[in-house]
Design an enzyme around this catalytic site. Structure first.
Site, PDB file in Angstrom:
ATOM      1  N   LYS A 147       0.935  -1.130  -0.074  1.00 28.87           N
ATOM      2  CA  LYS A 147      -0.002  -0.083  -0.056  1.00 28.87           C
ATOM      3  C   LYS A 147       0.870   1.141   0.109  1.00 28.87           C
ATOM      4  O   LYS A 147       0.594   2.256  -0.613  1.00 28.87           O
ATOM      5  CB  LYS A 147      -0.805  -0.097   1.160  1.00 28.87           C
ATOM      6  CG  LYS A 147      -1.744   1.042   1.558  1.00 28.87           C
ATOM      7  CD  LYS A 147      -2.723   0.734   2.665  1.00 28.87           C
ATOM      8  CE  LYS A 147      -3.736   1.916   2.930  1.00 28.87           C
ATOM      9  NZ  LYS A 147      -4.495   1.733   4.023  1.00 28.87           N
TER      10      LYS A 147
ATOM     11  N   GLU B 106      10.572  -4.609   4.720  1.00 32.22           N
ATOM     12  CA  GLU B 106      10.458  -6.027   4.212  1.00 32.22           C
ATOM     13  C   GLU B 106      10.253  -6.142   2.655  1.00 32.22           C
ATOM     14  O   GLU B 106      10.987  -6.803   2.016  1.00 32.22           O
ATOM     15  CB  GLU B 106       9.496  -6.756   4.834  1.00 32.22           C
ATOM     16  CG  GLU B 106       9.794  -7.160   6.465  1.00 32.22           C
ATOM     17  CD  GLU B 106       9.195  -6.078   7.396  1.00 32.22           C
ATOM     18  OE1 GLU B 106       8.829  -5.225   6.894  1.00 32.22           O
ATOM     19  OE2 GLU B 106       9.210  -6.493   8.643  1.00 32.22           O
TER      20      GLU B 106
ATOM     21  N   GLY C 138      -5.030  -2.409   5.315  1.00 33.42           N
ATOM     22  CA  GLY C 138      -4.122  -3.461   4.912  1.00 33.42           C
ATOM     23  C   GLY C 138      -4.677  -4.903   5.064  1.00 33.42           C
ATOM     24  O   GLY C 138      -5.006  -5.768   4.211  1.00 33.42           O
ATOM     25  N   ARG C 139      -5.423  -5.109   6.355  1.00 34.81           N
ATOM     26  CA  ARG C 139      -5.900  -6.376   6.586  1.00 34.81           C
ATOM     27  C   ARG C 139      -7.323  -6.653   6.295  1.00 34.81           C
ATOM     28  O   ARG C 139      -7.930  -7.864   6.284  1.00 34.81           O
ATOM     29  CB  ARG C 139      -5.846  -6.675   7.954  1.00 34.81           C
ATOM     30  CG  ARG C 139      -6.474  -5.663   8.783  1.00 34.81           C
ATOM     31  CD  ARG C 139      -6.239  -5.732  10.497  1.00 34.81           C
ATOM     32  NE  ARG C 139      -6.644  -4.671  11.333  1.00 34.81           N
ATOM     33  CZ  ARG C 139      -5.970  -3.425  11.450  1.00 34.81           C
ATOM     34  NH1 ARG C 139      -4.796  -3.358  10.793  1.00 34.81           N
ATOM     35  NH2 ARG C 139      -6.567  -2.494  12.193  1.00 34.81           N
TER      36      ARG C 139
ATOM     37  N   GLU D 117      -5.089  -7.500  15.004  1.00 35.56           N
ATOM     38  CA  GLU D 117      -4.464  -6.306  14.731  1.00 35.56           C
ATOM     39  C   GLU D 117      -5.631  -5.249  14.765  1.00 35.56           C
ATOM     40  O   GLU D 117      -5.371  -3.965  15.156  1.00 35.56           O
ATOM     41  CB  GLU D 117      -3.656  -6.158  13.413  1.00 35.56           C
ATOM     42  CG  GLU D 117      -2.697  -5.248  13.170  1.00 35.56           C
ATOM     43  CD  GLU D 117      -2.107  -5.229  11.783  1.00 35.56           C
ATOM     44  OE1 GLU D 117      -2.594  -5.253  10.691  1.00 35.56           O
ATOM     45  OE2 GLU D 117      -0.804  -4.977  11.883  1.00 35.56           O
TER      46      GLU D 117
ATOM     47  N   HIS E 118      -5.043 -34.277  17.110  1.00 33.77           N
ATOM     48  CA  HIS E 118      -4.145 -35.489  17.522  1.00 33.77           C
ATOM     49  C   HIS E 118      -2.947 -34.425  18.272  1.00 33.77           C
ATOM     50  O   HIS E 118      -1.923 -34.840  18.284  1.00 33.77           O
ATOM     51  CB  HIS E 118      -3.318 -36.242  16.491  1.00 33.77           C
ATOM     52  CG  HIS E 118      -4.704 -36.913  16.032  1.00 33.77           C
ATOM     53  ND1 HIS E 118      -4.549 -38.504  16.337  1.00 33.77           N
ATOM     54  CD2 HIS E 118      -5.931 -36.797  15.021  1.00 33.77           C
ATOM     55  CE1 HIS E 118      -5.658 -38.865  15.553  1.00 33.77           C
ATOM     56  NE2 HIS E 118      -5.997 -38.204  15.008  1.00 33.77           N
TER      57      HIS E 118
ATOM     58  N   LYS F 112       9.191  -1.168  14.689  1.00 35.38           N
ATOM     59  CA  LYS F 112       9.574  -0.763  13.287  1.00 35.38           C
ATOM     60  C   LYS F 112      10.713   0.313  13.298  1.00 35.38           C
ATOM     61  O   LYS F 112      11.741   0.272  12.693  1.00 35.38           O
ATOM     62  CB  LYS F 112       8.632  -0.280  12.510  1.00 35.38           C
ATOM     63  CG  LYS F 112       7.848  -1.323  11.573  1.00 35.38           C
ATOM     64  CD  LYS F 112       6.984  -0.612  10.390  1.00 35.38           C
ATOM     65  CE  LYS F 112       5.414  -0.957  10.388  1.00 35.38           C
ATOM     66  NZ  LYS F 112       4.691  -0.268   9.442  1.00 35.38           N
TER      67      LYS F 112
HETATM   68  C1  G6Q Z   1      -2.817  -4.071   8.054  1.00 34.84           C
HETATM   69  C2  G6Q Z   1      -1.458  -3.389   8.415  1.00 34.84           C
HETATM   70  C3  G6Q Z   1      -0.259  -4.128   7.857  1.00 34.84           C
HETATM   71  C4  G6Q Z   1       0.190  -3.873   6.320  1.00 34.84           C
HETATM   72  C5  G6Q Z   1       1.782  -4.171   6.403  1.00 34.84           C
HETATM   73  C6  G6Q Z   1       2.182  -3.866   4.935  1.00 34.84           C
HETATM   74  O1  G6Q Z   1      -3.719  -3.623   8.330  1.00 34.84           O
HETATM   75  O2  G6Q Z   1      -1.530  -2.104   7.907  1.00 34.84           O
HETATM   76  O3  G6Q Z   1      -0.125  -5.541   8.028  1.00 34.84           O
HETATM   77  O4  G6Q Z   1      -0.539  -4.580   5.355  1.00 34.84           O
HETATM   78  O5  G6Q Z   1       2.485  -3.484   7.220  1.00 34.84           O
HETATM   79  O6  G6Q Z   1       2.024  -2.430   4.451  1.00 34.84           O
HETATM   80  P1  G6Q Z   1       2.240  -2.102   3.065  1.00 34.84           P
HETATM   81  O7  G6Q Z   1       1.094  -2.739   2.191  1.00 34.84           O
HETATM   82  O8  G6Q Z   1       2.061  -0.720   3.074  1.00 34.84           O
HETATM   83  O9  G6Q Z   1       3.542  -2.487   2.655  1.00 34.84           O
END
Ligand code: G6Q
Length: 551
Positions: free
Chosen positions: A216, A222, A278-279, A364, A395, A515
């Protein structure tokens, strides 16, 4: 002047609400009543305490509740102004108050022609424009019309993303593998641990590989680290030709500037918007890998499934509203029984990543310690969600659920039809679902154990106290549409819980500190000369030790 936070805050603090206090008294009265008695007293309970909507059947009879519990929980939802909170979300109000954003994942699956406006713009049109662009691209990749730099068609797709830009795509790919084009392979690289990337590209031909850089913000450590490694790997494999990037990299992002800086043609960028968390983004362009795997038609069916539950959530009365009931039951155990976790147990191998996906969605969203106006809560918020597909879990950790000392409400998820019918497998699978919920609820008394001829000393070990609550969620078959329904079910259950707790389910400040500290430590680790370290003595020592070890 009132602030955004004040306007979205209900007046009465949660623990002062009438229904909350009545639920506390009610819990004292019925909290310990055994499911054996609840069922014995009401022979129709197992048929009565069920709801079916949009092809999802919920049996919530094996919960430690009475009719009064449900009424009081619904009263709590009403006193918490759940209905107006739902309306505010669907209207596009900026209910994510700390980030001043609308929360409109429901717009991602609104049908063409619908209208949802954010800052005066009808976002549904934009959503469909992106979907069409994704469909066109997917068709070109899937048909082999899109060629890599050397003229070969694409065979391997690698989604590079993390968190919300990874967990949804991985889960959906696994869940819908049955519907996927097996000529294409899919990998998901998320971890900054180089092993993730190295293993994903192991034995792949760069000439046949497409990277989807899903981020996003397009600044995530990462993802950008993995994206640069991907770029280097591709260039090394294709003779260093910069022009090859355009044929092997596409981006999913809201940040065109950073995408262009990275060297991806923004014509090959699929956009989304700041009102998609994001989620909550697997049904946006973040789902491009899903669409490549299952094709645009199946993807649209998935969106339709989401939308059906959205409409159900928005319009159904609370006592027939699947996500509301699930959310309220979660509140009941979390806040009145003190249960700390919820187990999600899909009896469907394709849903093997569903619990991991739900962990982010639920934890989250609702792992928050202050209310919308910043007041410290004096009650527990989001429980820990965890789980594994059945029957494997039976199990291993089910022992603790059956005989341990903790109360773990469980969601069992199963389907009437198998996607891979094989002899008696599916009957056995479903028999296990029903057996587990029965065993958890009713257990086995000392008398029953003794009657089996068990010696006295062994009896306590073989007793099952029962009274372990569970929901059973059944659907016909795992299809793209059903997956959309299931995810929406949990999204809105999370919303319901967050609304009652008066928290912001849509921000995630809790991931920021780590972070920022990592950004500070990276140069200290990489510094050629001994850096001055001003952390605590433990962190200083760990950094020094690692610097020494790497030489
Ligand atoms: C989700 C969070 C988080 C996000 C990641 C990746 O709700 O905001 O998990 O999706 O940190 O972020 P980017 O899409 O900006 O790389």
């Amino acid at each position: 002047m009132t602030t955004q936070a004040q306007t979205t805050q209900v007046s009465e603090p949660l623990t002062k609400r009438t229904a909350w206090n009545k639920l506390q008294t009610h819990h004292k009265e019925i909290g310990e009543v055994h499911l054996r008695n609840l069922f014995a007293d009401d022979p129709q309970r197992g048929e009565r305490m069920t709801v079916e909507a949009e092809g999802i059947f919920l049996d919530y009879s094996k919960n430690r509740i009475t009719n009064e519990t449900v009424q009081l929980l619904i009263k709590l939802a009403e006193e918490s102004e759940l209905r107006s909170r739902i309306d505010a979300m669907f209207r596009g109000d900026k209910i994510n108050v700390t980030e001043k954003r609308a929360v409109l994942h429901v717009a991602l699956r609104a049908p063409q022609g619908a209208s949802i406006t954010v800052d005066g713009e009808n976002v549904v049109q934009e959503v469909h424009a992106v979907l069409d662009k994704m469909a066109d691209f997917s068709n070109r990749i899937r048909s082999g019309e899109w060629k890599g730099f050397t003229g070969k068609p694409i065979h391997n797709v690698i989604n590079v993303g993390i968190g919300g830009s990874d967990l949804g795509p991985v889960m959906a790919y696994e869940a819908l593998k049955h519907y996927s084009d097996r000529k294409l392979t899919f990998q998901f690289v998320s971890n900054v641990d180089g092993t993730d990337f190295a293993e994903a590209v192991h034995s792949l031909d760069p000439a046949e590989t497409l990277f989807i850089i899903s981020s996003k913000t397009f600044t995530t450590l990462e993802t950008m680290t993995n994206a640069h490694s991907a770029r280097a790997w591709l260039l090394a494999g294709l003779g260093g030709e910069e022009k090859s990037i355009a044929k092997h990299f596409v981006a999913v992002s809201t940040n065109a500037t950073e995408v262009a800086k990275f060297g991806i043609d923004t014509a090959n960028m699929f956009g989304f918007w700041d009102w998609v968390g994001g989620r909550y983004s697997m049904d946006s362009a973040i789902g491009l890998s899903t669409m490549l795997a299952i094709g645009p038609e199946h993807f649209r069916a998935m969106l339709d499934g989401f939308h059906q539950i959205d409409e159900h959530f928005r319009t159904a009365p609370f006592d027939r509203n699947l996500p509301v009931l699930l959310g309220l039951l979660a509140i009941w155990y979390n806040n009145f029984f003190g249960a700390q976790t919820v187990a999600v147990l899909p009896y469907e191998q394709y849903l093997k990543r569903f619990p991991a996906y739900l962990q982010q969605l639920t934890m989250e969203s609702n792992g928050k310690h202050v209310t919308l106006d910043g007041t410290r809560v004096n009650y527990a918020t989001g429980p820990i969600y965890w789980g594994e597909p059945g029957t494997n879990g039976q199990h291993s950790f089910y022992q603790l659920i059956h005989q341990g000392t903790r109360l773990i409400p469980c969601d069992f998820i199963a389907f009437d039809k198998a996607l891979n019918p094989l002899g008696r497998h599916h009957d056995m699978l479903l028999a296990n679902v029903f057996a587990q919920t029965e065993a958890l609820a009713f257990g086995k008394t000392p008398e029953q154990v003794k009657a089996e001829g068990t010696p006295d000393w062994l009896v306590p070990h073989r007793v099952f106290e029962g009274n372990r609550p569970s929901n059973t969620i059944l659907a016909d078959k795992l299809t793209p549409q059903t997956l959309g329904k299931l995810v929406a079910l949990y999204e809105h259950s999370v919303f319901t819980q967050g609304a009652i707790w008066q928290i912001n389910s849509f921000d995630q400040w809790g991931v920021e500190l780590g972070k920022a500290l990592a950004q500070r430590i990276i140069p200290e680790i990489e510094s050629a000369t001994e850096p001055p370290l001003t952390h605590d003595s433990s962190t200083n020592n760990l950094i020094r030790r690692y610097r020494g070890a790497k030489g």
